[in-house]
Motif scaffolding. Structure first.
Motif, PDB file in Angstrom:
ATOM      1  N   LEU A 122      36.906  28.963  30.213  1.00 38.61           N
ATOM      2  CA  LEU A 122      37.039  29.655  30.907  1.00 38.61           C
ATOM      3  C   LEU A 122      38.833  30.037  31.370  1.00 38.61           C
ATOM      4  O   LEU A 122      39.252  31.220  31.178  1.00 38.61           O
ATOM      5  N   HIS A 123      39.330  29.054  31.831  1.00 38.17           N
ATOM      6  CA  HIS A 123      40.775  29.016  32.204  1.00 38.17           C
ATOM      7  C   HIS A 123      41.660  29.334  31.108  1.00 38.17           C
ATOM      8  O   HIS A 123      42.844  29.477  31.422  1.00 38.17           O
ATOM      9  N   GLU A 124      41.190  29.086  29.665  1.00 40.97           N
ATOM     10  CA  GLU A 124      41.913  29.590  28.510  1.00 40.97           C
ATOM     11  C   GLU A 124      42.051  30.962  28.434  1.00 40.97           C
ATOM     12  O   GLU A 124      42.717  31.516  27.366  1.00 40.97           O
ATOM     13  N   MET A 125      41.169  31.490  29.041  1.00 39.78           N
ATOM     14  CA  MET A 125      40.919  33.041  28.380  1.00 39.78           C
ATOM     15  C   MET A 125      41.935  33.846  29.490  1.00 39.78           C
ATOM     16  O   MET A 125      42.318  33.458  30.357  1.00 39.78           O
ATOM     17  N   ARG A 126      42.662  34.927  28.719  1.00 35.90           N
ATOM     18  CA  ARG A 126      43.581  35.609  29.387  1.00 35.90           C
ATOM     19  C   ARG A 126      42.860  36.424  30.652  1.00 35.90           C
ATOM     20  O   ARG A 126      41.833  36.650  30.719  1.00 35.90           O
ATOM     21  N   GLU A 127      43.825  36.473  31.718  1.00 33.59           N
ATOM     22  CA  GLU A 127      43.240  37.365  32.779  1.00 33.59           C
ATOM     23  C   GLU A 127      42.748  38.625  32.751  1.00 33.59           C
ATOM     24  O   GLU A 127      41.645  39.180  33.099  1.00 33.59           O
ATOM     25  N   ASP A 128      43.235  39.266  31.845  1.00 26.30           N
ATOM     26  CA  ASP A 128      42.712  40.652  31.488  1.00 26.30           C
ATOM     27  C   ASP A 128      41.622  40.708  30.482  1.00 26.30           C
ATOM     28  O   ASP A 128      40.602  41.594  30.788  1.00 26.30           O
ATOM     29  N   HIS A 129      41.444  39.519  29.935  1.00 29.06           N
ATOM     30  CA  HIS A 129      40.152  39.334  29.084  1.00 29.06           C
ATOM     31  C   HIS A 129      38.986  39.347  30.033  1.00 29.06           C
ATOM     32  O   HIS A 129      37.916  39.860  29.891  1.00 29.06           O
ATOM     33  N   LEU A 130      39.144  38.401  31.100  1.00 30.94           N
ATOM     34  CA  LEU A 130      38.417  38.219  31.878  1.00 30.94           C
ATOM     35  C   LEU A 130      37.801  39.491  32.963  1.00 30.94           C
ATOM     36  O   LEU A 130      36.542  39.591  33.159  1.00 30.94           O
ATOM     37  N   SER A 131      38.901  40.196  33.376  1.00 28.83           N
ATOM     38  CA  SER A 131      38.471  41.297  34.129  1.00 28.83           C
ATOM     39  C   SER A 131      37.636  42.359  33.051  1.00 28.83           C
ATOM     40  O   SER A 131      36.954  42.859  33.774  1.00 28.83           O
ATOM     41  N   THR A 132      38.068  42.523  31.955  1.00 30.76           N
ATOM     42  CA  THR A 132      37.293  43.285  31.256  1.00 30.76           C
ATOM     43  C   THR A 132      35.820  42.813  30.947  1.00 30.76           C
ATOM     44  O   THR A 132      34.840  43.551  30.887  1.00 30.76           O
ATOM     45  N   LEU A 133      35.794  41.483  30.782  1.00 31.59           N
ATOM     46  CA  LEU A 133      34.389  40.868  30.661  1.00 31.59           C
ATOM     47  C   LEU A 133      33.566  41.067  32.029  1.00 31.59           C
ATOM     48  O   LEU A 133      32.374  41.569  32.093  1.00 31.59           O
ATOM     49  N   PHE A 134      34.161  41.242  33.456  1.00 31.22           N
ATOM     50  CA  PHE A 134      33.669  41.299  34.444  1.00 31.22           C
ATOM     51  C   PHE A 134      33.078  43.026  34.461  1.00 31.22           C
ATOM     52  O   PHE A 134      31.915  43.263  35.008  1.00 31.22           O
ATOM     53  N   ALA A 135      33.964  43.700  34.000  1.00 26.89           N
ATOM     54  CA  ALA A 135      33.619  45.176  34.019  1.00 26.89           C
ATOM     55  C   ALA A 135      32.305  45.379  33.056  1.00 26.89           C
ATOM     56  O   ALA A 135      31.647  46.348  33.421  1.00 26.89           O
ATOM     57  N   LEU A 136      32.600  44.691  31.876  1.00 25.17           N
ATOM     58  CA  LEU A 136      31.249  44.676  31.005  1.00 25.17           C
ATOM     59  C   LEU A 136      29.866  44.259  31.805  1.00 25.17           C
ATOM     60  O   LEU A 136      28.858  44.521  31.750  1.00 25.17           O
ATOM     61  N   PHE A 137      30.076  43.060  32.411  1.00 27.39           N
ATOM     62  CA  PHE A 137      29.082  42.761  33.287  1.00 27.39           C
ATOM     63  C   PHE A 137      28.256  43.775  34.152  1.00 27.39           C
ATOM     64  O   PHE A 137      27.233  44.424  34.302  1.00 27.39           O
ATOM     65  N   GLN A 138      29.462  44.392  34.785  1.00 32.43           N
ATOM     66  CA  GLN A 138      29.030  45.565  35.884  1.00 32.43           C
ATOM     67  C   GLN A 138      28.350  46.843  34.973  1.00 32.43           C
ATOM     68  O   GLN A 138      27.494  47.145  35.445  1.00 32.43           O
ATOM     69  N   ARG A 139      28.923  47.145  33.964  1.00 30.82           N
ATOM     70  CA  ARG A 139      28.187  48.196  33.218  1.00 30.82           C
ATOM     71  C   ARG A 139      26.867  47.821  32.896  1.00 30.82           C
ATOM     72  O   ARG A 139      25.827  48.687  32.933  1.00 30.82           O
ATOM     73  N   ARG A 140      26.774  46.724  32.197  1.00 32.49           N
ATOM     74  CA  ARG A 140      25.382  46.472  31.701  1.00 32.49           C
ATOM     75  C   ARG A 140      24.311  46.009  32.945  1.00 32.49           C
ATOM     76  O   ARG A 140      23.163  46.628  32.707  1.00 32.49           O
TER      77      ARG A 140
END
Ligand SMILES: [Zn+2]
Ligand SMILES: [Zn+2]
Ligand SMILES: [Zn+2]
Length: 364
Positions: A122-140
């Motif tokens: 997790l902490h090796e992923m870029r911040e913008d990657h993680l925030s996009t991932l959370f937005a994908l969680f929200q959408r699904r």
């Protein structure tokens, strides 16, 4: 570090949010009743030919539900779980016989492939990657809630390591949409609603305020000696502009950390893009701290947000969404499983201090 932590603590602490849950903090030398859980050897490979979640092997998963971005190489994908714990309607739904109640195991179980790199953590992923991932969680999550009224809760969680339940080593999270609200979320909802009814305050907000500002000295009544000092920020691990990571005063796992929005918000689906950006930053820094202190540790995280449906419409002021990070540093004992009383051999104050002291300014 306080005086009493040198000679060890032995006390039962009640979880303020779920008072039926308690933890025995037992840190005295020689009191090590638990077996350590195995740490995982880091797998730093970016691609593994035989891995169904690696790029180029898309045909080895069930047909994809969605991907991001839609064009070009994907950064994250959602696919049905090959071995779902919940699924389509079964013919034997809703049996009630005496005290035996059965609810149909209707639901959805999906896998989110977090990142194309096989062994990234997790902490090796870029911040913008993680925030996009959370937005994908929200959408699904929103799509699943809208898809069927029987779905009462959509749980997003992550297992890292076999002890935490991950059967495929490639980084991934899971979504389970279920016809019941999980017991621990229901307990949080019930108790926080009760607290709000009595005090007119969200208990999670109160705990954040306490963690950020509380200062107290508790004295021994007979001798006048200091029994415990609580310092400002003693339980804070990481603070962003909009989020805070806290070591709970009473938690099931030694290194358990909760991340909460500083401003009151019941529903993760309401978090804005700016919220998610700060959430990503705080999560990433928190995971980097954990990695420095207990590297290679297996863990779960669980996203707790207010359930949807009419029974929960009045919980907007009392519930507060959060992420629970539960590192598996020790194997639960028979005593814990049988009594429901969790044992913590590291005091939460010391765990918080160790995590706070890590230097992570070099985080790219
Ligand atoms: Zn892979
Ligand atoms: Zn709140
Ligand atoms: Zn929770």
């Amino acid at each position: 570090m306080t005086n009493e932590s040198n000679k060890g603590v032995r006390e039962i602490r009640i979880n303020p949010i779920v008072p039926t849950e308690s933890v025995l903090v037992a840190t005295a030398r020689g009191m090590r009743p638990k077996k350590a859980e195995e740490r995982i050897e880091r797998d730093t490979r970016t691609h593994v030919d035989t891995c169904p979640f690696c790029r180029g092997n898309e045909d080895r998963t069930p047909p994809e539900i969605t991907r991001w971005p839609e064009q070009g190489d994907w950064e994250m994908r959602i696919v049905p779980n090959l071995y779902p714990v919940l699924g389509d309607d079964s013919p034997s739904s809703h049996i009630a016989f005496g005290l035996q109640q059965v609810i149909d195991g209707y639901g959805r179980h999906e896998v989110i492939i977090d990142h194309p790199d096989h062994g990234i953590i997790l902490h090796e992923m870029r911040e913008d990657h993680l925030s996009t991932l959370f937005a994908l969680f929200q959408r699904r999550m929103a799509e699943l809630y809208a898809s069927d009224r029987r779905l009462k809760y959509v749980l997003v969680f992550k297992n890292f390591g076999p002890a935490a339940g991950a059967s495929i080593p490639h980084t991934h999270s899971q979504i389970i949409a279920m016809p019941v609200v999980p017991e621990n979320v229901q307990n949080e909802v019930t108790h926080s609603r009760e607290h709000y009814r009595k005090f007119g305050q969200c208990i999670f907000c109160s705990l954040i305020d306490e963690a950020l500002t509380f200062e107290a000295t508790i004295y021994e009544r007979e001798t006048g000696q200091i029994r415990r000092k609580i310092h400002v920020g003693q339980y804070v691990i990481e603070r962003g502009e909009r989020f805070v990571a806290i070591k709970p005063f009473a938690s099931r796992f030694e290194w358990e950390i909760h991340i909460l929005p500083l401003a009151h918000e019941a529903d993760f689906l309401q978090a804005s893009a700016e919220d998610l950006a700060d959430f990503a930053r705080v999560l990433r820094r928190t995971m980097a701290r954990l990695d420095k202190v207990v590297g290679g540790v297996q863990f779960n995280f669980f996203l707790h947000s207010v359930p949807h449906g009419e029974d929960y419409e009045n919980c907007g002021d009392s519930y507060h969404w959060h992420l629970e990070i539960c590192p598996r540093t020790s194997i639960p004992t028979g005593f814990e499983l049988g009594s429901g009383l969790f044992v913590s051999t590291v005091s939460p104050e010391e765990a918080a201090e160790a995590l706070r002291q890590v230097e992570i300014d070099e985080l790219p």
